[in-house]
Write an enzyme that holds these catalytic residues in place. Structure first.
Site, PDB file in Angstrom:
ATOM      1  N   CYS A  95       0.874  -1.177   0.000  1.00 13.14           N
ATOM      2  CA  CYS A  95       0.000   0.000   0.000  1.00 13.14           C
ATOM      3  C   CYS A  95       0.908   1.224   0.000  1.00 13.14           C
ATOM      4  O   CYS A  95       2.025   1.172  -0.524  1.00 13.14           O
ATOM      5  CB  CYS A  95      -0.975  -0.023   1.174  1.00 13.14           C
ATOM      6  SG  CYS A  95      -0.213   0.006   2.815  1.00 13.14           S
ATOM      7  N   TRP A  96       0.455   2.330   0.579  1.00 15.54           N
ATOM      8  CA  TRP A  96       1.263   3.553   0.522  1.00 15.54           C
ATOM      9  C   TRP A  96       2.549   3.429   1.330  1.00 15.54           C
ATOM     10  O   TRP A  96       3.638   3.742   0.849  1.00 15.54           O
ATOM     11  CB  TRP A  96       0.430   4.732   1.034  1.00 15.54           C
ATOM     12  CG  TRP A  96       1.212   6.008   1.109  1.00 15.54           C
ATOM     13  CD1 TRP A  96       1.647   6.652   2.224  1.00 15.54           C
ATOM     14  CD2 TRP A  96       1.671   6.802   0.006  1.00 15.54           C
ATOM     15  NE1 TRP A  96       2.344   7.802   1.904  1.00 15.54           N
ATOM     16  CE2 TRP A  96       2.376   7.913   0.540  1.00 15.54           C
ATOM     17  CE3 TRP A  96       1.564   6.685  -1.383  1.00 15.54           C
ATOM     18  CZ2 TRP A  96       2.967   8.899  -0.257  1.00 15.54           C
ATOM     19  CZ3 TRP A  96       2.140   7.663  -2.187  1.00 15.54           C
ATOM     20  CH2 TRP A  96       2.834   8.753  -1.626  1.00 15.54           C
TER      21      TRP A  96
END
Length: 356
Positions: A95-96
């Site tokens: 993810c981020w």
């Protein structure tokens, strides 16, 4: 434990079956790991909603809503996009920043029995590795620039070189742009980050012990900027020059740029600002040829009055080694194939390019 990657080649050689980007579609569209599929656990609207609650109400309420949305979306992905995978499937998730979104999704996959892992630091780790590879570390590749006037079919010749065992780096394909004022392509250009991802991936796939042929470009391809290390290496690279008669160049470009030459309104809009560089009389002459439907005429005039002078000025500012000149009498299919063969032979006649 999340997996730590310390170099970009190490990350590219991860060995997993599938890379899954669980960020929102907007985040994925801007840039992502090469080949990563997007299975968002929060879509664009959901991510914005959770973020607003986090800032305006409380982190607890945001996490509670986020958890419900993440597991609901994860269930949908398992039932739909991932239902065909058997028990041996090994996905790598990010993810981020390698936090709750990827951790939650990976936990679900692991509970099913799949050998899923998370990239430590997520996308931010990947971007740091790309930046280090392109901006901090010295470029390990030895470039050879394919040079020549506009219309000498350099891009086409470059595309034939792998058939002769030559490594190439196609910057125009990576930037989805033909590298000139009229060089836009359908679909538009990738973001700068996505261009750098494509570029880093292409470079990592090349053997630094062998020369890499790249078309001579400016520091920008359309709106995408070449990283300084690559631009410096390209400016210093020895050159193989392609030359062809103006008639052959005109015929080639008229066919290659038929899309823009057929769109008089767009063509005029792109050329009119050149009055400040080439003068009103020259540009008015181009517009008259466009109005007359003389595609070959305007193509020839643009080369002789704009592109060729710009090329000569640029060449004078970048004095580099000249390896060879390849003369193409025609730029039809046979002529381009022969020119590619001649370029490959010129490379083979330069042993220093192949030294380890």
């Amino acid at each position: 434990m999340a997996l730590e990657f310390t170099t970009l080649p190490q990350l590219y050689a991860h060995g997993f079956d599938t890379v899954i980007d669980v960020r929102s579609p907007a985040e994925h569209a801007e840039d992502h790991l090469p080949g990563a599929i997007n299975l968002p656990v929060l879509d664009n609207e959901e991510r914005a909603r959770v973020g607003t609650i986090y800032k305006q109400q409380s982190p607890f309420l945001a996490r509670k809503l986020g958890a419900a949305l993440v597991f609901r979306n994860a269930a949908a992905h398992v039932e739909q996009s991932l239902s065909h995978h058997d028990g041996a499937w090994r996905p790598l998730v990010y993810c981020w920043r390698g936090g709750q979104r990827s951790g939650s999704f990976t936990w679900v996959l692991q509970q099913i029995g799949w050998r899923a892992e998370v990239i430590a630091g997520g996308y931010r780790t990947y971007r740091r590795l790309v930046n280090r590879y392109l901006y901090d570390d010295p470029l390990p590749h030895r470039l050879v620039a394919l040079d020549g006037f506009t219309g000498t079919a350099k891009t086409e010749i470059l595309g034939h070189l792998p058939d002769h065992g030559v490594q190439v780096l196609d910057l125009e394909a990576l930037a989805n742009h033909r590298g000139s004022l009229l060089g836009g392509r359908p679909g538009g250009q990738p973001s700068q980050k996505a261009f750098e991802s494509r570029l880093a991936g292409a470079l990592c796939a090349l053997d630094p012990a062998r020369p890499v042929v790249v078309e001579a470009e400016s520091s920008k391809i359309g709106e995408r900027i070449l990283p300084p290390s690559l631009w410096s290496a390209l400016c210093a690279a020895p050159r193989i020059e392609i030359e062809a008669p103006i008639a052959a160049r005109t015929a080639y470009l008229t066919a290659a740029y038929d899309d823009i030459l057929s769109d008089a309104e767009t063509l005029i809009a792109k050329l009119d600002p050149l009055r400040y560089h080439r003068g009103h009389e020259v540009v008015d002459g181009w517009l008259q040829l466009i109005a007359a439907g003389d595609k070959a005429g305007v193509t020839r005039a643009l080369m002789q009055q704009h592109y060729d002078p710009a090329y000569l000025k640029s060449r004078r500012s970048h004095e580099t080694d000249h390896l060879a000149t390849v003369s193409a009498r025609s730029l039809d299919v046979e002529g381009i194939a022969q020119a590619a063969s001649d370029v490959a032979q010129a490379l083979n006649r330069t042993p220093s390019l192949h030294a380890v």
